[in-house]
Design a protein around this motif. Structure first.
Motif, mmCIF file in Angstrom:
data_model
loop_
_atom_site.group_PDB
_atom_site.id
_atom_site.type_symbol
_atom_site.label_atom_id
_atom_site.label_comp_id
_atom_site.label_asym_id
_atom_site.label_seq_id
_atom_site.Cartn_x
_atom_site.Cartn_y
_atom_site.Cartn_z
ATOM 1 N N THR A 1 2.548 6.228 -0.929
ATOM 2 C CA THR A 1 3.398 7.029 -1.981
ATOM 3 C C THR A 1 3.528 6.063 -3.233
ATOM 4 O O THR A 1 3.197 6.567 -4.016
ATOM 5 N N PHE A 2 3.978 4.910 -2.910
ATOM 6 C CA PHE A 2 4.003 4.148 -4.023
ATOM 7 C C PHE A 2 2.825 3.723 -4.897
ATOM 8 O O PHE A 2 2.727 3.614 -6.161
ATOM 9 N N ILE A 3 1.597 3.507 -4.118
ATOM 10 C CA ILE A 3 0.561 3.397 -4.856
ATOM 11 C C ILE A 3 -0.326 4.655 -5.314
ATOM 12 O O ILE A 3 -1.423 4.432 -5.946
ATOM 13 N N SER A 4 0.112 5.613 -5.061
ATOM 14 C CA SER A 4 -0.694 6.922 -5.522
ATOM 15 C C SER A 4 -0.924 7.150 -6.921
ATOM 16 O O SER A 4 -1.599 7.824 -7.206
ATOM 17 N N LYS A 5 0.140 6.473 -7.525
ATOM 18 C CA LYS A 5 -0.139 6.496 -8.921
ATOM 19 C C LYS A 5 -1.251 5.633 -9.642
ATOM 20 O O LYS A 5 -1.592 5.404 -10.698
ATOM 21 N N LEU A 6 -1.873 4.749 -8.755
ATOM 22 C CA LEU A 6 -2.973 3.853 -9.020
ATOM 23 C C LEU A 6 -4.140 4.282 -8.840
ATOM 24 O O LEU A 6 -4.425 5.510 -8.328
ATOM 25 N N SER A 7 -5.220 3.650 -9.350
ATOM 26 C CA SER A 7 -6.492 4.391 -9.301
ATOM 27 C C SER A 7 -7.170 4.330 -7.794
ATOM 28 O O SER A 7 -6.432 3.456 -7.126
ATOM 29 N N THR A 8 -8.258 5.087 -7.528
ATOM 30 C CA THR A 8 -8.519 4.975 -6.198
ATOM 31 C C THR A 8 -9.047 3.756 -5.476
ATOM 32 O O THR A 8 -8.842 3.247 -4.699
ATOM 33 N N GLN A 9 -9.611 2.865 -6.696
ATOM 34 C CA GLN A 9 -10.206 1.596 -6.356
ATOM 35 C C GLN A 9 -8.840 0.562 -5.987
ATOM 36 O O GLN A 9 -9.198 -0.276 -4.908
ATOM 37 N N GLU A 10 -7.764 0.745 -6.642
ATOM 38 C CA GLU A 10 -6.731 -0.125 -6.660
ATOM 39 C C GLU A 10 -6.046 0.045 -5.055
ATOM 40 O O GLU A 10 -5.501 -0.749 -4.424
ATOM 41 N N GLN A 11 -6.165 1.459 -4.852
ATOM 42 C CA GLN A 11 -5.371 1.734 -3.597
ATOM 43 C C GLN A 11 -6.198 1.285 -2.551
ATOM 44 O O GLN A 11 -5.489 0.895 -1.556
ATOM 45 N N ALA A 12 -7.468 1.335 -2.618
ATOM 46 C CA ALA A 12 -8.443 0.927 -1.587
ATOM 47 C C ALA A 12 -8.134 -0.504 -1.347
ATOM 48 O O ALA A 12 -8.220 -1.042 -0.209
ATOM 49 N N ALA A 13 -8.126 -1.330 -2.526
ATOM 50 C CA ALA A 13 -7.760 -2.673 -2.600
ATOM 51 C C ALA A 13 -6.547 -2.842 -1.716
ATOM 52 O O ALA A 13 -6.522 -3.823 -0.755
ATOM 53 N N ILE A 14 -5.397 -2.439 -1.981
ATOM 54 C CA ILE A 14 -4.250 -2.459 -1.379
ATOM 55 C C ILE A 14 -4.170 -2.201 0.135
ATOM 56 O O ILE A 14 -3.294 -2.890 0.924
ATOM 57 N N MET A 15 -4.865 -1.265 0.562
ATOM 58 C CA MET A 15 -4.928 -0.676 1.956
ATOM 59 C C MET A 15 -5.849 -1.364 2.728
ATOM 60 O O MET A 15 -5.753 -1.190 4.018
ATOM 61 N N GLY A 16 -6.590 -2.107 2.305
ATOM 62 C CA GLY A 16 -7.515 -2.854 3.278
ATOM 63 C C GLY A 16 -8.475 -4.057 2.654
ATOM 64 O O GLY A 16 -8.495 -5.052 3.151
ATOM 65 N N ASN A 17 -9.083 -3.558 1.300
ATOM 66 C CA ASN A 17 -9.890 -4.690 0.884
ATOM 67 C C ASN A 17 -9.516 -5.993 0.596
ATOM 68 O O ASN A 17 -10.277 -7.073 0.672
ATOM 69 N N ASN A 18 -8.163 -6.137 0.012
ATOM 70 C CA ASN A 18 -7.450 -7.430 -0.288
ATOM 71 C C ASN A 18 -7.327 -8.123 0.803
ATOM 72 O O ASN A 18 -7.915 -9.264 0.838
ATOM 73 N N ALA A 19 -6.896 -7.425 2.021
ATOM 74 C CA ALA A 19 -6.729 -8.261 3.332
ATOM 75 C C ALA A 19 -7.996 -8.654 3.834
ATOM 76 O O ALA A 19 -8.246 -9.695 4.213
ATOM 77 N N ALA A 20 -9.006 -7.971 3.632
ATOM 78 C CA ALA A 20 -10.513 -8.450 4.239
ATOM 79 C C ALA A 20 -11.078 -9.443 3.509
ATOM 80 O O ALA A 20 -11.557 -10.359 3.986
ATOM 81 N N ASN A 21 -10.687 -9.563 2.143
ATOM 82 C CA ASN A 21 -10.978 -10.666 1.206
ATOM 83 C C ASN A 21 -10.400 -11.742 1.369
ATOM 84 O O ASN A 21 -10.831 -13.046 1.744
ATOM 85 N N PHE A 22 -9.213 -11.628 1.496
ATOM 86 C CA PHE A 22 -8.121 -12.965 1.588
ATOM 87 C C PHE A 22 -8.493 -13.399 3.037
ATOM 88 O O PHE A 22 -8.390 -14.763 3.117
ATOM 89 N N TYR A 23 -8.402 -12.884 4.195
ATOM 90 C CA TYR A 23 -8.573 -13.423 5.470
ATOM 91 C C TYR A 23 -10.054 -13.556 6.024
ATOM 92 O O TYR A 23 -10.392 -13.946 7.120
ATOM 93 N N ASN A 24 -11.097 -13.100 4.783
ATOM 94 C CA ASN A 24 -12.517 -13.132 5.075
ATOM 95 C C ASN A 24 -12.685 -12.468 6.728
ATOM 96 O O ASN A 24 -13.267 -12.913 7.607
ATOM 97 N N LEU A 25 -12.343 -11.114 6.596
ATOM 98 C CA LEU A 25 -12.659 -10.318 7.998
ATOM 99 C C LEU A 25 -14.000 -9.862 8.099
ATOM 100 O O LEU A 25 -14.700 -9.690 6.936
#
Length: 278
Positions: free
Chosen positions: A254-278
């Motif tokens: 709900t909080f990130i729904s105002k952001l772009s789809t790219q930003e939402q995807a980053a917060i919901m998974g891509n950032n974790a994948a990058n940070f932890y090298n998943l």
């Protein structure tokens, strides 16, 4: 390839009243075992693709337990274990764990340490300094009164990736904000420090928390760290004392729904994948 939804923070345990003495009477609902077969069902219901399993117990057995669970469950994409950073043999211990690709980083339950400056102790600092060589990350679990030490700590290691767990546990229930906000803003300026949007409902009143109460805290974190350095985490099963998985995930979506789809995807998974090298 579709963007994966990754839960950057959850726990497993075989409940033991002594080992899990931190689970007080108010949290009695989680005085039981929580294992991958339980979480798998929750993830299917909530469209979550995978997770990072984080230590809940400060033993090497705990780290090995999580490695073992991950070897049997491919939705566990990474493990954040525990090692004693103050130990004389820390170099050998880290070398041992570096052979397991599933082990991404480590955490110490600093919030439980009475010394406000625990992170800055020479023996602890020495242990942390060895992480870089093995490309391990470090999860920072603290209360707001320890954030001054966090700022000094992360600045000493610009090449190590850090992530603050549970937005540093601000005292949402009591409405405290300013001191926490000022320090989080400073810490967010460090390019190597990320933040997990997790663990908020358990810092509010378990029974009466509202989305509106949490929003200013999330907004500060977004402003301080930016959409490329924050990640969704559930803190399951601890979150169950104040809600359920669906509600926890909804707070963030709900909080990130105002952001772009790219930003939402980053917060919901891509950032974790990058940070932890998943």
């Amino acid at each position: 390839m579709k963007d994966l939804v990754i839960d950057s923070h959850q726990h497993f345990w075989n409940y033991n009243s002594e080992k899990h003495s931190w689970i007080d009477d108010e949290m009695a609902i989680i005085r039981k075992d929580f294992l991958p077969e339980d979480l798998k069902v929750v993830y299917q219901e909530n469209k979550v693709d995978g997770c990072v399993a984080v230590q809940a117990d400060q033993t090497l057995e705990e780290t090995n337990f999580l490695i073992d669970l991950a070897s049997q469950n491919n939705f566990i994409k990474g493990v954040v274990g525990w090692v004693d950073f103050r130990a004389d043999d820390i170099e050998e211990v880290l070398k041992h764990y570096s052979q397991y690709n599933i082990v991404k980083g480590f955490r110490h339950i600093v919030q439980g340490e009475l010394d406000h400056n625990f992170l800055l102790r020479p023996d602890f600092i020495n242990g942390i300094s060895k992480l870089e060589k093995h490309h391990f990350t470090y999860d920072i679990l603290v209360f707001p009164h320890q954030l001054g030490a966090v700022l000094e700590f992360v600045k000493q290691f610009p090449n190590i990736k850090f992530v603050i767990d549970h937005i540093a546990k601000p005292y949402i229930k009591d409405g405290f904000y300013e001191g926490w906000a000022a320090l989080m803003t400073e810490i967010g300026k460090c390019p190597n420090v990320y933040c997990k949007i997790s663990g908020m409902i358990t810092e509010a009143d378990y029974k009466t928390w509202t989305y509106n109460q949490l929003e200013p805290y999330m907004q500060l974190v977004l402003n301080a760290f930016g959409s490329n350095k924050i990640m969704f985490g559930s803190d399951w099963p601890v979150c169950l004392v104040a809600g359920n998985y669906t509600r926890v995930k909804e707070i963030v979506t709900t909080f990130i729904s105002k952001l772009s789809t790219q930003e939402q995807a980053a917060i919901m998974g891509n950032n974790a994948a990058n940070f932890y090298n998943l």
